[in-house]
Design a protein around this motif. Sequence first.
Motif: not given
Lengths: 292, 190
Positions: A23, A26, A33-34, A37-38, A41-42, A44-45
């Motif tokens: 991570l 990257a 950059a996101l 997956f990031d 997660v964001r 969902i959260g």
Amino acid sequence: MAGARNLRDILLVALLLGVPVLLLRAATQDPGALGPFDRAVRRIGAPLEAGLSYAATAVGTFFERWVAQARMQDQNAQLAAENRLLRLRIRELMGVDEENRELRRSLQMRDKVSEDMLAAEVTGVEQSPFFRVLKLVLDRGDRYVRSGMAVLADTGVVGRVDRVVDDRSDVLLITDPRSKVAIEVARTRSAGILEGGGEDRCYVVLAAEQPIEVGDLIQTSGADDIFPRGHPVGQVIAVEPLVGDQQRLIVLPSVRFDRLDMVWVILASAPAPDAQAAPAKPPLARGLGPIR
Amino acid sequence: MLRALTLLAAGWILLAAVAGLGHSLSVTVMLPATSAVLITYLAYEREGALPVGLALAVALGYLEDLHQGTPRGALSLAYALTYLVLAWTSLRLAPSGLLARSLAAGLAILAVDLLTYLTLTLLADPLGIARGGLAEGLRVLHWHALATVLATPPIWSMLAGIDGALRRIGGQTSPGPTLDRPPLIPWKRP
């Protein structure tokens, strides 16, 4: 078996430690950059965080309001105390204001009446069962005033000094049946004698030919040498015809006797001492001397 | 697996709750690191396998990264390493009582912050971070640690409650050390 498990754990630990390293790698290549997956997660959260943030804000607001309420209560108590002091101060100032007004009226009285006068405070009132004022008590005694002296207020005639005892004197009001005052009708100059009618009325009997109307003002005529001329006495509230070409005027006094705090005693209107009535010459009233 | 997921969810909720409270109360510095308390709890409660705990530490670090806006992997790596250190110390130390646990969590967050600082300082150039700003952050570490110490007792109790509930659901009546880790050896005076 345990050795294999340990080896597996070591591999897993190394693998898991590799995740943040990857991570970081990257992130160093493209810091801003996101990845997908990031973002997932964001996404969902986000609702969870929004809900918790809302709840936390609500809790925070509650406590904030609670604290503010406590602060307001303190402030309220402080303001109430301040308010009490200010009310007290206002009451004092109202007293001063009233006194000031009274003094101003007194000064005006001095301009209106040319005779020597003595200010006196009303210290007592005698009332009828119907709460009408029957008698006033002044704080001036025989050292200053004599019976028979005229008593005036800024709004009109009050009466005469009736009895003088030590340091106080009683006032016979113009409404007293024993009272008689020389008056005239301001509009027609018709002269007459005003007599007390008890309670809060006075009467004047005049010839029927005099054109008197309700509302006419009655003032002192000065014919009795007691009351100075032109001082207001009252107002005609009714005219009753009498037999023998006469009419009776019912007069309402211009002075409210229940609201008097201060009056003026006309010193020049003192009747001459009766030599036969009193064997010993009474001491000269101090009020008869020049006012300093 | 259920325990790990539940604790991860709890960690996420705590993270969001603290962020929300901080936002609503306008507190920026003295906010507790709930994830540090969670990894301390995982390490010292000695339940579950080491890789599971490490995976949780990595995941919580990743979530912290996303929340705090640090470069992805920085806090994740710091949490992972701190967890490993805590797991190693848990073989020799068993903090009992609220004070000891709180201090352990405070030390854990200090370790996490220092490791993060180290990582970011090392990678400052490729990540485009000003080193001066990082040094500024070091000055408020003690407030972060103090807030964590203060928040540890309720969070620890909550996590213990979750574990208790999970045990009741699973049918276990009493907690015990897992079999894949050596049991604690009582210390004896030589």
